[in-house]
Write an enzyme that holds these catalytic residues in place. Structure first.
Site, PDB file in Angstrom:
ATOM      1  N   SER A 198       5.735  20.543 -13.976  1.00 19.62           N
ATOM      2  CA  SER A 198       4.840  20.440 -15.130  1.00 19.62           C
ATOM      3  C   SER A 198       3.410  20.594 -14.663  1.00 19.62           C
ATOM      4  CB  SER A 198       5.005  19.082 -15.818  1.00 19.62           C
ATOM      5  OG  SER A 198       3.989  18.866 -16.782  1.00 19.62           O
ATOM      6  N   TYR A 235       5.629  10.211 -14.893  1.00 14.88           N
ATOM      7  CA  TYR A 235       6.024  11.604 -15.141  1.00 14.88           C
ATOM      8  C   TYR A 235       5.309  12.553 -14.188  1.00 14.88           C
ATOM      9  CZ  TYR A 235       6.816  15.933 -17.809  1.00 14.88           C
ATOM     10  OH  TYR A 235       7.170  17.197 -18.213  1.00 14.88           O
TER      11      TYR A 235
END
Length: 256
Positions: free
Chosen positions: A148, A163
């Site tokens: 990401s 995350y």
């Protein structure tokens, strides 16, 4: 068309998810499909739709990518399908399954930290390890790991500390494994999407969505099909000289 190979895609049953878009793109390109998802019934349904829509072999299996026994059971089930002639050999693994953590750091718990790391990072490790040996035996394979933009810029899109940390671990895993597997014919790459229109951002407000879009040079978020097309390229014959690559898919939101 590449009906001589199957693609294993994790987290691929959600209707609005990147994984299902990847599975459909691969099926259009002629790959056989293995849908792995925590929701076994949804995985079976997705595989049945893909088979009906594209006429390629497709199998759906329930799996918890963070659980070694569950991943092992899925690999054995796929191997049985290959040995029975119902699937071709696995030629690609797309580690797409993931969960986010839009929680302020001091509000996180150890359980949340572990779960996010387990699904995003440990899941990538377990699935890759399970499905890598047949690709090594063939001397050809493609592994694409879902990271990401949050791993590169420290959040700032939707996920926060757990995350971003998990997705950064995926980048390190990708580069190290790519180096180790260099001469084998198996390439290992990562994609780092920015904001994508998926269910992972359910709960964000229209104001938050507008703010995200306004910070992207192209003026909008990505579609799942746009991410899928990049992953399909990394799994193609044409990408043979790309390994250890981090492919940015962010509309210019993170330039470096």
């Amino acid at each position: 068309m590449n009906t001589s190979r199957a693609a294993v895609i994790t987290g691929a049953a959600s209707e609005k998810g990147i994984g299902l878009a990847v599975a459909r793109r691969f099926a259009r390109d002629g790959w056989a499909i293995v849908v792995l998802d925590i929701d076994g019934a949804a995985a079976v349904a997705a595989a049945e739709r893909i088979c009906a829509e594209h006429g390629v072999p497709a199998v759906g299996l329930g799996v918890d990518v963070a659980d070694e026994a569950s991943v092992g059971a899925a690999e054995r089930a796929v191997s049985a399908e290959v040995q029975a002639g119902r699937l071709p050999a696995v030629g690609a693994v797309v580690n797409n399954a993931g969960i986010t953590s839009p929680v302020e750091f001091l509000d996180t718990t150890l359980d949340l930290w572990r779960r996010v790391l387990d699904v995003n990072a440990t899941g990538t490790y377990l699935v890759t390890k399970a499905f890598l040996p047949p690709m090594l035996d063939q001397g050809w394979g493609r592994i694409v790991n879902m990271s990401s933009v949050s791993a590169q810029r420290g959040g700032g899109v939707f996920g926060k500390v757990p995350y971003s940390s998990a997705k950064a671990a995926v980048l390190g895993f990708t580069k190290s494994l790519a180096r180790e597997l260099g001469p084998t014919g198996v390439t290992v790459n990562a994609v780092t999407p920015g904001a994508v229109d998926t269910e992972i951002r359910v709960g964000s407000t229209p104001e938050q969505e507008a703010l995200i879009a306004s910070a992207i040079p192209v003026g909008r978020t990505a579609t799942t099909d746009e991410v899928a097309s990049a992953i399909a390229y990394l799994c193609s014959e044409e990408s043979a000289y790309l390994t250890g690559v981090t492919l940015d898919i962010n509309g210019g939101s993170h330039l470096h």
